[in-house]
Structure formats: structure tokens, C-alpha cells
Scaffold this motif. Structure first.
Motif, PDB file in Angstrom:
ATOM      1  N   LEU A 131       0.846  -1.185   0.000  1.00  0.00           N
ATOM      2  CA  LEU A 131       0.000   0.000   0.000  1.00  0.00           C
ATOM      3  C   LEU A 131       0.882   1.235   0.000  1.00  0.00           C
ATOM      4  CD1 LEU A 131      -2.956   1.088   0.229  1.00  0.00           C
ATOM      5  CD2 LEU A 131      -2.507   1.285   2.695  1.00  0.00           C
ATOM      6  N   VAL A 132       0.718   2.086  -1.004  1.00  0.00           N
ATOM      7  CA  VAL A 132       1.377   3.389  -1.034  1.00  0.00           C
ATOM      8  C   VAL A 132       0.445   4.369  -0.328  1.00  0.00           C
ATOM      9  CG1 VAL A 132       2.037   5.313  -2.530  1.00  0.00           C
ATOM     10  CG2 VAL A 132       2.726   2.982  -3.111  1.00  0.00           C
ATOM     11  N   ALA A 133       0.964   5.054   0.683  1.00  0.00           N
ATOM     12  CA  ALA A 133       0.167   6.005   1.454  1.00  0.00           C
ATOM     13  C   ALA A 133       0.754   7.404   1.302  1.00  0.00           C
ATOM     14  CB  ALA A 133       0.131   5.605   2.925  1.00  0.00           C
ATOM     15  N   VAL A 134       0.007   8.277   0.650  1.00  0.00           N
ATOM     16  CA  VAL A 134       0.380   9.688   0.565  1.00  0.00           C
ATOM     17  C   VAL A 134      -0.239  10.306   1.820  1.00  0.00           C
ATOM     18  CG1 VAL A 134       0.271  11.799  -0.794  1.00  0.00           C
ATOM     19  CG2 VAL A 134       0.417   9.574  -1.943  1.00  0.00           C
ATOM     20  N   TRP A 135       0.563  10.274   2.898  1.00  0.00           N
ATOM     21  CA  TRP A 135       0.023  10.495   4.240  1.00  0.00           C
ATOM     22  C   TRP A 135       0.994  11.275   5.095  1.00  0.00           C
ATOM     23  CZ3 TRP A 135       0.676   6.687   8.665  1.00  0.00           C
ATOM     24  CH2 TRP A 135      -0.177   6.980   9.728  1.00  0.00           C
ATOM     25  N   ASP A 136       0.456  12.266   5.790  1.00  0.00           N
ATOM     26  CA  ASP A 136       1.273  13.096   6.670  1.00  0.00           C
ATOM     27  C   ASP A 136       1.491  12.487   8.049  1.00  0.00           C
ATOM     28  OD1 ASP A 136      -1.231  13.427   7.817  1.00  0.00           O
ATOM     29  OD2 ASP A 136      -1.288  15.614   7.578  1.00  0.00           O
ATOM     30  N   GLY A 137       0.964  11.295   8.297  1.00  0.00           N
ATOM     31  CA  GLY A 137       1.162  10.606   9.560  1.00  0.00           C
ATOM     32  C   GLY A 137       0.162  10.979  10.639  1.00  0.00           C
ATOM     33  N   ARG A 138      -0.734  11.888  10.338  1.00  0.00           N
ATOM     34  CA  ARG A 138      -1.722  12.325  11.337  1.00  0.00           C
ATOM     35  C   ARG A 138      -2.976  11.459  11.273  1.00  0.00           C
ATOM     36  NH1 ARG A 138      -0.734  17.840  13.218  1.00  0.00           N
ATOM     37  NH2 ARG A 138      -2.899  17.671  13.812  1.00  0.00           N
ATOM     38  N   PRO A 139      -3.765  11.451  12.355  1.00  0.00           N
ATOM     39  CA  PRO A 139      -5.003  10.656  12.356  1.00  0.00           C
ATOM     40  C   PRO A 139      -5.967  11.109  11.262  1.00  0.00           C
ATOM     41  CG  PRO A 139      -4.476  11.438  14.580  1.00  0.00           C
ATOM     42  CD  PRO A 139      -3.533  12.133  13.635  1.00  0.00           C
ATOM     43  N   TRP A 164       5.627  11.076   1.984  1.00  0.00           N
ATOM     44  CA  TRP A 164       5.372  12.412   2.530  1.00  0.00           C
ATOM     45  C   TRP A 164       6.697  12.995   2.985  1.00  0.00           C
ATOM     46  CZ3 TRP A 164       0.770  14.668   2.000  1.00  0.00           C
ATOM     47  CH2 TRP A 164       0.604  15.936   2.552  1.00  0.00           C
ATOM     48  N   PRO A 165       7.064  14.158   2.463  1.00  0.00           N
ATOM     49  CA  PRO A 165       8.343  14.755   2.861  1.00  0.00           C
ATOM     50  C   PRO A 165       8.284  15.343   4.275  1.00  0.00           C
ATOM     51  CG  PRO A 165       7.192  16.175   1.306  1.00  0.00           C
ATOM     52  CD  PRO A 165       6.371  14.932   1.440  1.00  0.00           C
ATOM     53  N   ARG A 166       9.375  15.179   4.990  1.00  0.00           N
ATOM     54  CA  ARG A 166       9.471  15.745   6.350  1.00  0.00           C
ATOM     55  C   ARG A 166       9.342  17.270   6.273  1.00  0.00           C
ATOM     56  NH1 ARG A 166      11.281  12.163  10.183  1.00  0.00           N
ATOM     57  NH2 ARG A 166      12.312  10.314   9.376  1.00  0.00           N
ATOM     58  N   GLY A 167       8.705  17.810   7.297  1.00  0.00           N
ATOM     59  CA  GLY A 167       8.615  19.255   7.420  1.00  0.00           C
ATOM     60  C   GLY A 167       7.502  19.904   6.633  1.00  0.00           C
ATOM     61  N   ILE A 168       6.744  19.135   5.890  1.00  0.00           N
ATOM     62  CA  ILE A 168       5.628  19.702   5.124  1.00  0.00           C
ATOM     63  C   ILE A 168       4.338  19.443   5.891  1.00  0.00           C
ATOM     64  CG2 ILE A 168       4.318  19.644   2.954  1.00  0.00           C
ATOM     65  CD1 ILE A 168       7.110  20.647   2.484  1.00  0.00           C
ATOM     66  N   GLU A 169       3.583  20.504   6.154  1.00  0.00           N
ATOM     67  CA  GLU A 169       2.324  20.412   6.871  1.00  0.00           C
ATOM     68  C   GLU A 169       1.164  20.408   5.875  1.00  0.00           C
ATOM     69  OE1 GLU A 169       1.669  20.662  10.382  1.00  0.00           O
ATOM     70  OE2 GLU A 169       3.800  20.354  10.763  1.00  0.00           O
ATOM     71  N   ARG A 170       0.164  19.623   6.188  1.00  0.00           N
ATOM     72  CA  ARG A 170      -1.068  19.608   5.381  1.00  0.00           C
ATOM     73  C   ARG A 170      -2.014  20.654   5.930  1.00  0.00           C
ATOM     74  NH1 ARG A 170      -5.801  15.520   5.239  1.00  0.00           N
ATOM     75  NH2 ARG A 170      -4.954  14.914   7.240  1.00  0.00           N
TER      76      ARG A 170
END
Length: 171
Positions: A131-139, A164-170
Motif C-alpha cells: 500500500l502506497v500512502a500519501v500520508w502526513d502521519g496524522r489521524p 510524505w516529505p518531512r517538514g511539510i504540513e497539510r
């Protein structure tokens, strides 16, 4: 790669099935990293892609797969999916991609849109090897969001590649 509940697709079919889950809105600053990560995951030969063609990450993944000559299976949530895309541009992209898909899976009608999206996410996880997840790691912000699908993949033992690149906020 793990086998997940669907078994080892590579041994049975000679190809790897890669599914996608991800956010609708991807910050512009994240797009180059997300695109290159998706391309890297799809670069091995004998790959098939699985996407629900939702606006954002799902459409981006399917577009990259099709541009790379990779067959895409569209998993259509059990609702009026096209009508719930964000705007005319997303609906146009959806129709274009859908017309190019090798296969289409229409899921049964669900009581709510959120349940339909979560059912599509679970179907994808249950039928992929990665599974590829384009995800910022947040719930997840609602039932069936990216965080819920990633958590389901972990429970099922399906490997997840987070784009998801580090330091980028959604937003």
C-alpha cells in the motif's frame, strides 16, 4: 514484501499489486517528493495498480501508473462517487482515468460516504501486496480517511510505503 490476506500475488500471477490511499489535498511543496516516491514504487516490472480514483493522491497515483504503462484497477466506492468529487476538474480527471483503467470493481452501496470510502480502502488493502500512502502521519479527519486505511493495512500485515516529505504540513 508481505503477503497480506490475499496471499502472495507475485507467486500466483507474476506481478505485484500496489494499492494507494492518500489525502485529497497535497501541498504544492510536497508534490515533487510524492510524485518521485510513487514513480519509484511503480518502477519494478510486472506491477498492477489499484486506486479508488478519489481526488488528490488516488488520481495522482493512477495517472502516474497509466503514464508508465501500468494497468490500473478502479475500485468505485458504493455511493455516487463521481458526484462527491470536489469540483468539475476532479470529475473530468476521474472520467478520463476511469476510461483508461484495465478493470473496474463497483462496491456495494454503503449507508454513508465515509463508510463507502473506508470500504474501498479496505478492499484495496485486501487485494494488494503493498500500500502506497500519501500520508502526513496524522489521524484520519473522518471515518475512512488515510490514517484509518493505513491502520487497517498494518492490522492485516500489508506493507505500507509512506510518501510524505518531512517538514511539510497539510492544510
Amino acid at each position: 514484501m508481505g503477503t497480506g490476506p490475499a496471499g502472495n500475488a507475485s507467486a500466483r500471477t507474476g506481478f505485484t499489486r500496489i494499492g494507494v490511499t492518500g489525502h485529497r489535498a497535497i501541498p504544492v511543496a510536497a508534490l515533487p517528493s510524492v510524485r518521485s516516491g510513487i514513480r519509484r514504487q511503480l518502477s519494478d516490472g510486472g506491477v498492477r495498480a489499484i486506486s479508488s480514483l478519489a481526488a488528490g493522491a488516488d488520481q495522482l497515483f493512477a495517472d502516474i501508473a497509466l503514464d508508465s504503462g501500468i494497468p490500473v484497477t478502479a475500485v468505485i466506492p458504493g455511493m455516487d462517487h463521481e458526484a462527491h468529487l470536489d469540483d468539475d476538474a476532479a470529475r473530468s480527471v476521474y472520467r478520463r482515468i476511469l476510461s483508461s483503467c484495465a478493470d473496474r470493481v463497483d462496491l456495494p452501496l454503503e449507508p454513508t460516504h465515509e463508510q463507502a470510502y473506508f470500504a474501498a480502502g479496505r478492499w484495496i488493502v485486501d487485494h494488494c501486496d503493498l500500500l502506497v500512502a500519501v500520508w502526513d502521519g496524522r489521524p484520519a479527519r473522518g471515518l475512512g480517511g488515510t490514517g484509518d486505511v493505513v491502520a487497517y493495512a498494518h492490522r492485516q500485515g500489508v506493507p505500507v510505503a509512506i510518501m510524505w516529505p518531512r517538514g511539510i504540513e497539510r492544510d
